[in-house]
Design a protein around this motif. Structure first.
Motif, mmCIF file in Angstrom:
data_model
loop_
_atom_site.group_PDB
_atom_site.id
_atom_site.type_symbol
_atom_site.label_atom_id
_atom_site.label_comp_id
_atom_site.label_asym_id
_atom_site.label_seq_id
_atom_site.Cartn_x
_atom_site.Cartn_y
_atom_site.Cartn_z
ATOM 1 N N GLY A 1 0.789 -1.213 0.000
ATOM 2 C CA GLY A 1 0.000 0.000 0.000
ATOM 3 C C GLY A 1 0.823 1.265 0.000
ATOM 4 N N VAL A 2 0.103 2.356 -0.162
ATOM 5 C CA VAL A 2 0.685 3.691 -0.147
ATOM 6 C C VAL A 2 0.025 4.468 0.986
ATOM 7 C CG1 VAL A 2 0.978 5.827 -1.443
ATOM 8 C CG2 VAL A 2 1.046 3.632 -2.638
ATOM 9 N N PRO A 3 0.796 4.908 1.971
ATOM 10 C CA PRO A 3 0.224 5.699 3.060
ATOM 11 C C PRO A 3 -0.320 7.032 2.545
ATOM 12 C CG PRO A 3 2.351 4.811 3.685
ATOM 13 C CD PRO A 3 2.201 4.580 2.218
ATOM 14 N N VAL A 4 -1.446 7.444 3.097
ATOM 15 C CA VAL A 4 -2.050 8.735 2.773
ATOM 16 C C VAL A 4 -2.341 9.467 4.078
ATOM 17 C CG1 VAL A 4 -3.014 7.983 0.559
ATOM 18 C CG2 VAL A 4 -4.369 7.705 2.633
ATOM 19 N N GLY A 5 -2.650 10.729 3.991
ATOM 20 C CA GLY A 5 -2.940 11.517 5.185
ATOM 21 C C GLY A 5 -1.711 11.676 6.066
ATOM 22 N N ALA B 1 0.005 9.570 7.746
ATOM 23 C CA ALA B 1 1.035 8.537 7.565
ATOM 24 C C ALA B 1 1.980 8.861 6.420
ATOM 25 C CB ALA B 1 0.380 7.187 7.320
ATOM 26 N N SER B 2 1.517 9.595 5.419
ATOM 27 C CA SER B 2 2.377 9.913 4.267
ATOM 28 C C SER B 2 3.501 10.879 4.635
ATOM 29 C CB SER B 2 1.548 10.485 3.117
ATOM 30 O OG SER B 2 1.018 11.748 3.463
ATOM 31 N N ASP B 3 3.386 11.549 5.773
ATOM 32 C CA ASP B 3 4.461 12.431 6.235
ATOM 33 C C ASP B 3 5.666 11.636 6.725
ATOM 34 O OD1 ASP B 3 2.812 14.597 5.719
ATOM 35 O OD2 ASP B 3 2.139 14.780 7.810
ATOM 36 N N PHE B 4 5.435 10.382 7.117
ATOM 37 C CA PHE B 4 6.494 9.578 7.727
ATOM 38 C C PHE B 4 6.858 8.323 6.942
ATOM 39 C CE2 PHE B 4 4.054 11.731 11.031
ATOM 40 C CZ PHE B 4 5.049 12.529 11.574
ATOM 41 N N SER B 5 6.018 7.942 5.974
ATOM 42 C CA SER B 5 6.240 6.710 5.234
ATOM 43 C C SER B 5 5.760 6.876 3.793
ATOM 44 C CB SER B 5 5.471 5.569 5.909
ATOM 45 O OG SER B 5 5.573 4.383 5.168
ATOM 46 N N ALA C 1 -5.817 6.658 15.589
ATOM 47 C CA ALA C 1 -4.912 6.466 16.717
ATOM 48 C C ALA C 1 -5.003 7.625 17.716
ATOM 49 C CB ALA C 1 -3.474 6.319 16.205
ATOM 50 N N GLU C 2 -4.334 7.417 18.842
ATOM 51 C CA GLU C 2 -4.298 8.432 19.897
ATOM 52 C C GLU C 2 -3.603 9.697 19.400
ATOM 53 O OE1 GLU C 2 -2.219 6.378 22.969
ATOM 54 O OE2 GLU C 2 -3.873 5.032 23.386
ATOM 55 N N ASN C 3 -3.775 10.777 20.120
ATOM 56 C CA ASN C 3 -3.137 12.074 19.828
ATOM 57 C C ASN C 3 -3.550 12.616 18.465
ATOM 58 O OD1 ASN C 3 -1.771 11.787 22.293
ATOM 59 N ND2 ASN C 3 -0.119 10.674 21.295
ATOM 60 N N ASP C 4 -4.790 12.361 18.060
ATOM 61 C CA ASP C 4 -5.359 12.873 16.804
ATOM 62 C C ASP C 4 -4.545 12.502 15.566
ATOM 63 O OD1 ASP C 4 -7.609 14.033 17.987
ATOM 64 O OD2 ASP C 4 -6.475 15.822 18.534
ATOM 65 N N ILE C 5 -4.042 11.285 15.520
ATOM 66 C CA ILE C 5 -3.311 10.802 14.349
ATOM 67 C C ILE C 5 -4.174 9.759 13.651
ATOM 68 C CG2 ILE C 5 -1.304 9.501 13.561
ATOM 69 C CD1 ILE C 5 0.264 10.774 15.852
ATOM 70 N N ASP C 6 -4.426 9.978 12.370
ATOM 71 C CA ASP C 6 -5.132 9.000 11.545
ATOM 72 C C ASP C 6 -4.106 8.332 10.647
ATOM 73 O OD1 ASP C 6 -7.573 9.627 12.614
ATOM 74 O OD2 ASP C 6 -8.171 10.954 10.992
#
Length: 172
Positions: free
Chosen positions: A41-45, A47-51, A152-157
């Motif tokens: 897959g390709v991370p979006v949102g 997650a795309s900032d880190f992967s 996820a926690e801390n407002d991370i999707d």
């Protein structure tokens, strides 16, 4: 909103489990099997900032109520490869799933609902996990597209869009 989805999911899984206990269920190779496969897959949102890429394994146990509707449990592991100096991290879902098969061979729709455990992430253990899918199936294989989201926690999707393939391992 996240808690509402979790409560609805638990209620659906619980009511299905109660139905299964009240009926005489006969587990056979024609209605129950394990599914094992791979995803990319390709991370979006966020997650795309880190992967920039993810790869994983998909493991499922499925019970087919009738020729069209199945429930089961799902798990596996998705590995997110870090980019720009970010560390790799992972996701381990613990979920129930439901699928609707339109025909014995052909299109299916399904979704997983549960909890996604994050690995190698500081100050965040995970959160509500949702994984809708659309795909093609036959007696032995499932090929599908998915949109995976962990609130996820801390407002991370943690969002991921990809494809997967699983092989049906029949009970004998």
């Amino acid at each position: 909103m996240k808690k509402l989805f979790l409560v609805i999911g638990i209620a659906l899984i619980g009511s299905t489990a109660m139905y299964a206990q009240q009926t005489d269920i006969d587990i056979t190779p024609n209605n129950s099997w394990l599914k094992a496969g791979l995803t990319v897959g390709v991370p979006v949102g966020d997650a795309s900032d880190f992967s920039s890429f993810s790869a994983g394994v998909d493991l499922r146990g499925q019970y087919l109520f009738n020729p069209n509707f199945a429930i089961g449990v799902a798990s596996g592991y998705s590995h997110y490869f870090g980019k720009d100096g970010s560390d790799d991290f992972g996701l381990v879902p613990v979920a129930g799933f439901a699928r609707y098969y339109f025909t014995p061979n052909g299109l299916f729709l399904g979704t997983d609902l549960g909890y996604g455990l994050l690995t190698n992430v500081d100050n965040n253990e995970g959160g509500l996990y949702v994984n809708p899918q659309i795909g093609y199936h036959n007696r032995d294989w499932n090929i599908y597209a998915f949109y995976q989201n962990t609130f996820a926690e801390n407002d991370i999707d943690l969002q991921n869009v990809g494809v997967g393939v699983t092989y049906n391992i029949r009970f004998k």
